[in-house]
Scaffold this motif. Structure first.
Motif, mmCIF file in Angstrom:
data_model
loop_
_atom_site.group_PDB
_atom_site.id
_atom_site.type_symbol
_atom_site.label_atom_id
_atom_site.label_comp_id
_atom_site.label_asym_id
_atom_site.label_seq_id
_atom_site.Cartn_x
_atom_site.Cartn_y
_atom_site.Cartn_z
ATOM 1 N N ARG A 148 -0.331 -8.184 -4.480
ATOM 2 C CA ARG A 148 -1.376 -7.179 -4.641
ATOM 3 C C ARG A 148 -0.811 -5.840 -4.194
ATOM 4 N N ARG B 290 -1.687 -1.342 -4.017
ATOM 5 C CA ARG B 290 -2.460 -0.133 -4.244
ATOM 6 C C ARG B 290 -1.490 1.035 -4.378
ATOM 7 N N SER B 291 -1.734 1.880 -5.359
ATOM 8 C CA SER B 291 -0.874 3.019 -5.617
ATOM 9 C C SER B 291 0.507 2.505 -5.980
ATOM 10 N N HIS C 290 0.852 -1.190 0.000
ATOM 11 C CA HIS C 290 0.000 0.000 0.000
ATOM 12 C C HIS C 290 0.884 1.235 0.000
ATOM 13 N N SER D 179 -3.994 -5.405 -8.924
ATOM 14 C CA SER D 179 -3.727 -3.974 -8.832
ATOM 15 C C SER D 179 -5.010 -3.227 -8.497
ATOM 16 N N TYR D 180 -4.906 -2.264 -7.576
ATOM 17 C CA TYR D 180 -6.028 -1.399 -7.211
ATOM 18 C C TYR D 180 -5.527 0.042 -7.233
ATOM 19 N N ILE D 181 -6.021 0.803 -8.170
ATOM 20 C CA ILE D 181 -5.564 2.183 -8.360
ATOM 21 C C ILE D 181 -4.042 2.192 -8.425
ATOM 22 N N GLY D 182 -3.504 1.256 -9.198
ATOM 23 C CA GLY D 182 -2.065 1.011 -9.168
ATOM 24 C C GLY D 182 -1.274 1.889 -10.108
#
Length: 838
Positions: free
Chosen positions: A717, A719-720, A698, A739-742
């Protein structure tokens, strides 16, 4: 009445009589507590005998005339009054010292016992000033010991000391010109970032090191005091020299302008949020306040975390030593309770003799000594000691000291002749020893001792154990044992200490199951030892794993020597015929599994060998975990690693790092490596397998280079970011990469054999996937998530097929979901035979 020697302005010894409290009277036969205090500008000349600690307070100047010889006698007791630094006889200057030697008539400081070194402490300039010309100093622990001092010296000769000059503190100013520093163990030691002016000075011929820049690592951030929380409360009561008979209850704001006594049979009850302030009164000019409280009955001070009880100076500008202490004397008929209290600006914050005292959740700061006790039953837990000259000193008592935090004290713990249980404490940032324990017996277990000048010193102990401690980042030795018998040293981590991990002198012990790694000079330095050294791991210590100075052989079977032959990493008879032999008839073929003792990896920690994590481990903010090549980190069921500092897994192609499960060899056997707003971190040539998620990042700048992530519920995994993944392999995971808002660059990797190769939950436009081989993932090579409305850049990859759309779930399948932009595709796989870990 007590006699205190004072030196008058003519340089003659006089007697000053001072009326002290009942407490001091009772101390006389125990401590023989005499101290020389120079209370006005003074001249020394001809021959001066210093038989006790001598103090030059702020505002006073000591002048020493040409040709004067000062003979300092060794200390004959174990006492160290709080205003002094060392248990040895010392001359401490908080004012100014002027030494006016000439070429023909130099000033000389010597031990009264000629020819003996380390017999007196030295000249300690503690925030004061020194102007020195033509002076010789010998026989001291440190000829000049400087703490935030201003020193200008010419024509100094410093020889025959343990340390020539030691300088600590960010506000030091050191000029040493046309001088000689030689024939000491160490010449010039700097424990700060200052650049001394050494024009014309020679520093050579010292036995161990001429110049030693001791980089004291950054100490963890200490907790903050709440002492200002009740600062606006109006003063309700003012006390002078008086006694409070019966039960007295304090609340609000109280000021003490004298010496207040609670007689036997009486009680002082203090309610949460009360502020007790002491005005400064210094009748003898020694720079130490005299107002305080003497409790011969009982005290109950029970604050709360939200509303602590505060004891502090009432002065507008508060200073260390503004007031005396809260003294408890002969108060053993009932337990005195100190809960959630703050003690600041004192000579001794809490001071008790012949008493039963329990302290919890309290805070001791900016005092000459936080706590001092003798012949008492003591339990101190969950308390903080911050920025004191001496955090705590106690003797001849039954002591439980557990769960406490000591930060940035000059001297940390100093215990003498106690029955001691010392567990789960954190000691950091001490400019002398973090922990000093002498005589008695001691159980020292599960403590974090990091970033001190000297970690721990135990001497004259006849029974005890030192187990499951982290002893790391000392600028000198990690643990020193001297004249110790019947002790076990087991399951400890000795890492990144500035000289040796462990020093042994006149020791009989069993040393087993420890990890010695990345100590600057030696894992173990031995002067004299009887016992067994077995089942330890030694890896990457700077000079030697073991350096044996004694002529006697020692037994050292079944140790792991970091993949080396013992004769290559041991200094003994095989290199010097005058020494004994480190007998290692049997050696461990591989590293012994070392169970990490605590649930935290604070400071700078380097791991080597086989490491077992059991439980959730944490790398805190401003800490750094380095994992050396070939290390295997084994995680028990449901265990994991949380990083808010930094992690660098530094495997190589020949010696990869491995994170794996302890017993269950299936996905989800352990938790994950999570990086939460961590500093720049790297995983290189690393295998991560059998986790719930291998890596979970994160808001962390993260690099994965030649990583093999396999057999996990999820591989990685994030984020950012930013995140860079290159030359790595993700195989046999539920999801390879999520990926989340990667913000990530995923280039030249192999992503295959997973259920989903890459899953983009949301905001896929921040990714770049290029020159990867993404193929043969059972559900989808890439899946665009239901909340991802952005197209995903993925041109120039090989998909194992000429029609990648058949292996992708995106806007072509579900309206409103972002598409994977894959054209043009590669028609042949990228040559990635060196990717991952072989």
């Amino acid at each position: 009445m007590i006699k205190i020697k004072v030196i008058n302005s003519e340089g003659k010894m006089t007697i000053k009589r001072i009326i002290l409290s009942a407490l001091s009277l009772l101390l006389i036969p125990l401590y023989n507590a005499e101290a020389a205090v120079i209370t006005s500008d003074t001249i020394w000349q001809k021959e001066v005998s210093v038989t006790e600690d001598t103090l030059v307070p702020q505002g006073v100047t000591l002048t020493i005339k040409p040709g004067t010889i000062i003979k300092i006698s060794p200390a004959e007791s174990t006492k160290t009054d709080p205003e002094f630094i060392s248990p040895l006889t010392e001359i401490t200057v908080r004012g100014r010292i002027t030494i006016e030697g000439t070429k023909d008539e130099p000033v000389t400081f010597i031990s009264a016992e000629a020819g003996r070194e380390n017999e007196w402490a030295g000249i300690i300039i503690d925030g004061g000033e020194a102007a020195i010309r033509n002076c010789t100093i010998s026989g001291a622990e440190s000829a000049l010991y400087l703490i935030n001092a201003t020193v200008a010296a010419n024509s100094l000769t410093i020889s025959g000391n343990r340390y020539g000059i030691t300088s600590a503190g960010k506000r030091a100013n050191l000029i040493i010109r046309d001088s000689s520093i030689s024939g000491n163990d160490y010449g010039l030691v700097l424990i700060s970032d200052i650049e001394p002016d050494l024009k014309g000075t020679s520093i050579n011929g010292n036995r161990k090191k001429d110049f030693w820049k001791e980089d004291l690592p950054h100490s963890p951030e200490p907790p903050k005091s709440l002492a200002s929380s009740s600062a606006t409360t109006m003063t309700a009561r003012v006390y002078t020299d008086e006694a409070l008979v019966g039960d007295t209850v304090w609340r609000g704001r109280v000021r003490v302008d004298g010496n207040l006594r609670i007689p036997e049979g009486s009680r002082l009850l203090i309610t949460p949020g009360t502020v007790v302030e002491f005005s400064r009164k210094d009748t003898n000019g020694d720079g130490i306040g005299e107002n305080g409280i003497l409790i011969q009955g009982a005290m109950v001070a029970k604050g709360t975390k939200e509303n602590p009880i505060i004891f502090r100076s009432s002065e507008l500008i508060r200073k260390m030593g503004d007031w005396d202490s809260v003294n408890l004397m002969n108060s053993d008929k009932a337990e005195n309770l100190i809960e959630n209290c703050i003690f600041e600006d004192a000579y001794r914050g809490l001071h008790f003799h012949y008493s039963t005292v329990k302290v919890t959740g309290s805070y001791f700061a900016n005092s000459f000594r936080g706590v001092q006790f003798q012949e008492s039953t003591v339990e101190i837990s969950d308390s903080s000691f911050i920025g004191n000259k001496s955090a705590i000193q106690g003797r001849d008592s039954l002591v439980k000291f557990h769960g406490n935090r000591l930060y940035n004290n000059h001297q940390g713990v100093n215990f003498f002749r106690n029955n001691l249980l010392f567990t789960n404490n954190l000691i950091s940032g001490s400019l002398k020893e973090g922990v000093r324990i002498r005589e008695g017996n001691a159980t020292v277990r599960r403590n974090m001792v990091t970033a001190n000048r000297q970690g721990m010193m135990l001497a004259d102990i006849f029974y005890g154990s030192i187990s499951e401690n982290i002893i790391a980042n000392s600028s000198e030795a990690g643990l020193a044992l001297r004249n110790v018998d019947n002790i076990e040293v087991s399951g400890n981590y000795f890492g990144r200490n500035g000289s040796n991990g462990l020093n042994l002198q006149d020791v009989r012990a069993e040393i087993k199951g420890n990890l010695f790694t990345f100590n600057t000079e030696r894992g173990i330095g031995i002067t004299s030892f009887s016992g067994v050294i077995s089942s330890n791991n030694f890896a990457e210590n700077g000079l030697y794993a073991i350096d044996l100075e004694s002529p006697d052989d020692i037994a050292a079977d079944n140790n792991w020597w970091g993949g080396n032959l013992p004769e290559n990493v041991v200094f003994d008879r095989r290199k010097d015929p005058a020494r004994g032999l480190v007998k290692s008839d049997s050696t461990a073929p591989s590293a012994h599994t070392f169970k990490w003792p605590l649930d935290v990896l604070s400071g700078n920690i380097t791991l080597a060998g086989d490491i077992l994590f059991s439980g959730q481990m944490a790398v805190p903010v401003e800490s750094a975990l380095t994992i050396s090549p070939g290390t295997k980190v084994v995680l028990a069921e449901s265990s994991g690693l949380s990083v808010r500092g930094r992690i660098n897994s530094n495997g190589t192609a020949a010696k990869p790092v491995t994170f794996t499960s302890l017993s269950i060899k299936s996905p989800g056997a352990w938790d994950e490596i999570v990086l939460e707003q961590a500093l720049d971190s790297t995983f290189a040539y690393t295998v991560i397998e059998y986790g719930t998620w291998g890596i979970h990042g994160h808001f962390t700048n993260l690099l994965l280079d030649h990583v093999l992530i396999r057999h996990n519920n999820g591989g990685m995994r994030f984020r950012s970011g930013p995140v860079i993944v290159r030359q790595s392999v993700f195989s046999d995971n539920g999801i390879g990469i999520r990926s989340y808002i990667g913000n990530g660059k995923i280039e030249e990797n192999i992503i295959t054999g997973n259920e989903i190769g890459v899953f983009v939950r949301e905001r896929g436009s921040g990714l770049v996937l290029k020159r990867n081989n993404i193929f043969a993932n059972s559900d989808y090579n890439i899946r665009s998530g239901d909340f991802n409305s952005e197209d995903i850049p993925a041109t120039g990859n090989w998909w194992g097929t000429k029609d990648p759309a058949q292996t992708i779930y995106d806007g072509r399948v579900e309206e409103g979901v972002g598409k994977v932009i894959f054209d043009p595709i590669l028609l042949e796989p990228v040559n990635l035979e060196k990717a991952g870990v072989k």
